[in-house]
Motif scaffolding. Structure first.
Motif, mmCIF file in Angstrom:
data_model
loop_
_atom_site.group_PDB
_atom_site.id
_atom_site.type_symbol
_atom_site.label_atom_id
_atom_site.label_comp_id
_atom_site.label_asym_id
_atom_site.label_seq_id
_atom_site.Cartn_x
_atom_site.Cartn_y
_atom_site.Cartn_z
ATOM 1 N N GLU A 9 -6.445 17.540 -9.035
ATOM 2 C CA GLU A 9 -6.544 19.075 -8.770
ATOM 3 C C GLU A 9 -6.067 19.383 -7.237
ATOM 4 O O GLU A 9 -5.362 20.437 -7.239
ATOM 5 N N LEU A 10 -6.262 18.379 -6.647
ATOM 6 C CA LEU A 10 -5.658 18.513 -5.198
ATOM 7 C C LEU A 10 -4.087 18.311 -5.317
ATOM 8 O O LEU A 10 -3.399 19.373 -4.886
ATOM 9 N N VAL A 11 -3.596 17.677 -5.725
ATOM 10 C CA VAL A 11 -1.783 17.394 -6.089
ATOM 11 C C VAL A 11 -1.405 18.854 -6.752
ATOM 12 O O VAL A 11 -0.622 19.333 -6.099
ATOM 13 N N GLU A 12 -2.167 18.990 -7.793
ATOM 14 C CA GLU A 12 -1.594 20.154 -8.459
ATOM 15 C C GLU A 12 -1.647 21.624 -7.715
ATOM 16 O O GLU A 12 -0.664 22.328 -7.498
ATOM 17 N N ARG A 13 -2.856 21.734 -6.927
ATOM 18 C CA ARG A 13 -2.913 22.903 -6.208
ATOM 19 C C ARG A 13 -1.792 22.653 -4.734
ATOM 20 O O ARG A 13 -1.330 23.676 -4.636
ATOM 21 N N GLY A 14 -1.766 21.513 -4.494
ATOM 22 C CA GLY A 14 -0.937 21.263 -3.386
ATOM 23 C C GLY A 14 0.797 21.586 -3.778
ATOM 24 O O GLY A 14 1.544 22.166 -3.069
ATOM 25 N N ALA A 15 0.964 21.357 -5.193
ATOM 26 C CA ALA A 15 2.455 21.624 -5.344
ATOM 27 C C ALA A 15 2.467 23.127 -5.357
ATOM 28 O O ALA A 15 3.476 23.532 -5.073
ATOM 29 N N TYR A 16 1.722 23.709 -5.934
ATOM 30 C CA TYR A 16 1.920 25.409 -5.760
ATOM 31 C C TYR A 16 1.794 25.897 -4.307
ATOM 32 O O TYR A 16 2.678 26.728 -4.031
ATOM 33 N N LEU A 17 0.995 25.233 -3.757
ATOM 34 C CA LEU A 17 1.126 25.779 -1.989
ATOM 35 C C LEU A 17 2.190 25.261 -1.392
ATOM 36 O O LEU A 17 2.892 26.225 -0.505
ATOM 37 N N ALA A 18 3.140 24.208 -1.620
ATOM 38 C CA ALA A 18 4.218 24.077 -1.128
ATOM 39 C C ALA A 18 5.317 24.770 -1.757
ATOM 40 O O ALA A 18 6.233 25.108 -0.758
ATOM 41 N N LEU A 19 5.252 25.279 -2.907
ATOM 42 C CA LEU A 19 6.066 26.544 -3.215
ATOM 43 C C LEU A 19 6.053 27.583 -2.337
ATOM 44 O O LEU A 19 6.762 28.284 -2.024
ATOM 45 N N ALA A 59 -5.021 19.709 0.153
ATOM 46 C CA ALA A 59 -4.126 19.977 -1.068
ATOM 47 C C ALA A 59 -2.821 19.703 -0.787
ATOM 48 O O ALA A 59 -2.156 18.805 -1.440
ATOM 49 N N LEU A 60 -2.340 20.360 0.269
ATOM 50 C CA LEU A 60 -0.650 19.963 0.671
ATOM 51 C C LEU A 60 -0.778 18.601 1.056
ATOM 52 O O LEU A 60 0.478 17.861 0.470
ATOM 53 N N TYR A 61 -1.408 17.757 1.736
ATOM 54 C CA TYR A 61 -1.418 16.640 1.869
ATOM 55 C C TYR A 61 -1.433 15.870 0.710
ATOM 56 O O TYR A 61 -0.468 14.760 0.723
ATOM 57 N N ALA A 62 -2.433 15.859 -0.344
ATOM 58 C CA ALA A 62 -2.513 15.144 -1.433
ATOM 59 C C ALA A 62 -1.033 15.189 -2.273
ATOM 60 O O ALA A 62 -0.780 14.181 -2.636
ATOM 61 N N TYR A 63 -0.439 16.612 -2.227
ATOM 62 C CA TYR A 63 0.719 16.603 -3.025
ATOM 63 C C TYR A 63 1.711 15.767 -2.252
ATOM 64 O O TYR A 63 2.641 15.043 -2.898
ATOM 65 N N LEU A 64 2.090 16.110 -1.105
ATOM 66 C CA LEU A 64 3.047 15.436 -0.118
ATOM 67 C C LEU A 64 2.764 13.783 -0.358
ATOM 68 O O LEU A 64 3.865 13.184 -0.248
ATOM 69 N N GLN A 65 1.701 13.060 -0.207
ATOM 70 C CA GLN A 65 1.285 11.902 -0.492
ATOM 71 C C GLN A 65 1.650 11.319 -1.799
ATOM 72 O O GLN A 65 1.964 10.111 -2.218
ATOM 73 N N SER A 66 1.935 12.369 -2.908
ATOM 74 C CA SER A 66 2.326 12.023 -4.496
ATOM 75 C C SER A 66 3.819 12.058 -4.555
ATOM 76 O O SER A 66 4.062 11.336 -5.758
ATOM 77 N N ILE A 67 4.573 12.619 -3.814
ATOM 78 C CA ILE A 67 6.047 12.492 -3.985
ATOM 79 C C ILE A 67 6.747 11.329 -3.514
ATOM 80 O O ILE A 67 6.190 10.586 -2.993
ATOM 81 N N PRO A 68 7.668 10.972 -4.232
ATOM 82 C CA PRO A 68 8.395 9.518 -3.988
ATOM 83 C C PRO A 68 8.721 9.680 -2.626
ATOM 84 O O PRO A 68 9.278 10.328 -1.566
ATOM 85 N N ALA A 69 8.480 8.216 -1.879
ATOM 86 C CA ALA A 69 8.881 8.186 -0.560
ATOM 87 C C ALA A 69 10.192 7.831 -0.332
ATOM 88 O O ALA A 69 10.865 7.210 -1.044
#
Length: 428
Positions: A44-54, A138-148
């Motif tokens: 849920e954090l990753v999904e929310r973070g992806a939206y917030l990054a947009l 949530a933004l942190y969770a999303y950024l940690q999920s993207i390719p390094a």
């Protein structure tokens, strides 16, 4: 105030502030556990973070042309030098892979790196400070999920003394108040949601508010229009003017909430089609948001009290006559002699064109010189023919005359444009 006077002011302020204040670590927040509320799962954090990054349009600033996603390297031209966006992928050596969620919160809330260095406000922590703890997590969770991506950050090219990061402690003392967004109980949930998106995540004021000589936003002219450097041609950067977003008659006063929502969702409305730097805001951010969030942003923006531009002088009648002749020759066929535009040929230049009515004519001059850049390729063409560029057709005096004529004809009452203002925008 000149640059030298600003330098002297800044240096004097530095002397007046104690060494302890300048060199001590900035404010930071810490916690013994995860930043996010325990009710949210990692997914849920990753999904929310992806939206917030947009919503925050992170990719537009942290992804350079031809570069890898969120790996930084985009140049920002400022009066103090060139500052490059940083790598925010989870690479531990060159990105933020070694950061904790609290480190990310402190970068957004307090403008501090994980190592305690002050960040420059080109990273708009003056707006991001209002982001909630849960959203930062949530933004942190999303950024940690993207390719390094292993990419060293580009060294900034900032002039002395502004390249001395400890001096940012003084700047923050003068111009920065950290703190999460506080709900206005006297307003609706929709208004508060719009305020949070506009003022915090979307950081609209970063472009749409004028700044003082030290780069801080002028609170007295909030959202009344600003200036910034961006691309006009490949590798050519010139000033752009962001228009007035208050209820001014030369701002959003002529637009309805529906007009504004349509523009943010589709890059078009009955007044105009997006061009220039606003294309990236719409294409990479607002068009991906829910209709409810976009409407909330429109509701909030339409509630902002009007900040009227400075009174304008009457244009010279000879200049107006010359501008009318040039307009009839080059512009009137598509934009019509009345300036009302044509649904198939060209947008209206009369009533409601924020770019035409802007106090600063830089964006209007750019559009005439270089031709407005269409917002995106997958949209059907709005106009039958794209506008041609006039940088090789009109000289500075001719372009200033036609811009002056447009800005002060029909129902428009913006100020004259000078040849010097046009010359400033030319790339040659």
């Amino acid at each position: 105030m000149s640059f030298l006077r600003a330098f002297a002011f800044f240096a004097l302020t530095a002397l007046l502030v104690t060494v302890v204040l300048v060199l001590k670590p900035g404010a930071r927040e810490t916690g013994s556990g995860p930043l996010a509320a325990e009710t949210m799962s990692e997914a849920e954090l990753v999904e929310r973070g992806a939206y917030l990054a947009l919503a925050g349009n992170c990719a537009s600033c942290h992804t350079a042309a031809g570069g890898e996603y969120m790996a930084g390297g985009l140049a920002f031209e400022t009066p103090f030098g060139t500052i490059y966006s940083t790598n925010i992928t989870p690479d531990e050596a060159t990105g933020i892979g070694a950061w904790s969620d609290w480190d990310l919160l402190n970068s957004m809330r307090h403008g501090m790196r994980a190592n305690g260095d002050h960040l420059y406000p080109v990273f708009p922590y003056t707006a991001f400070t209002q982001v909630s703890n849960d959203d930062a997590a949530a933004l942190y969770a999303y950024l940690q999920s993207i390719p390094a991506v292993a990419r060293e950050n580009t060294v900034n090219e900032v002039s002395f003394p502004f390249n001395q990061r400890p001096l940012m402690a003084i700047w923050k003392l003068l111009f920065f108040t950290p703190g999460a967004y506080e709900v206005d109980e006297g307003k609706s949930d929709e208004w508060n949601r719009g305020a949070y998106l506009v003022e915090a995540l979307a950081h609209c004021s970063a472009c749409h508010t004028p700044r003082n000589i030290l780069g801080a936003e002028k609170a007295s002219a909030h959202m009344a229009g600003g200036e910034y450097f961006d691309r006009v041609m490949p590798d050519v950067y010139k000033p752009w003017s962001a228009p007035n977003l208050t209820a001014s008659s030369r701002g959003l006063g002529a637009w309805t909430t529906e007009d504004l929502s349509a523009y943010l969702q589709t890059a078009r409305n009955d007044f105009l089609e997006s061009f220039g730097p606003m294309n990236e805001v719409i294409l990479h951010s607002t068009r991906h948001l829910t209709a409810e969030d976009v409407n909330a942003m429109a509701v909030y923006l339409k509630s902002l009290p009007g900040v009227e531009p400075s009174p304008v002088s009457e244009p010279d009648t000879v200049v107006m006559g010359r501008g009318r002749t040039i307009y009839n020759l080059h512009c009137g066929t598509c934009h019509l002699p009345t300036g009302e535009g044509d649904p198939e040929m060209a947008p209206r230049l009369n009533r409601g064109s924020l770019v035409v009515q802007a106090e600063n004519p830089a964006s209007m001059i750019n559009a005439i010189l270089y031709s407005p850049e269409a917002p995106r390729a997958d949209l059907p063409e709005k106009w039958r023919e794209p506008m041609e560029e006039f940088q090789y057709i009109l000289d500075d005096e001719e372009l200033a005359a036609v811009a002056t004529f447009i800005r002060h004809s029909w129902d428009n009452r913006a100020g004259p444009v000078t040849p010097e203002q046009v010359a400033r925008q030319r790339w040659e």
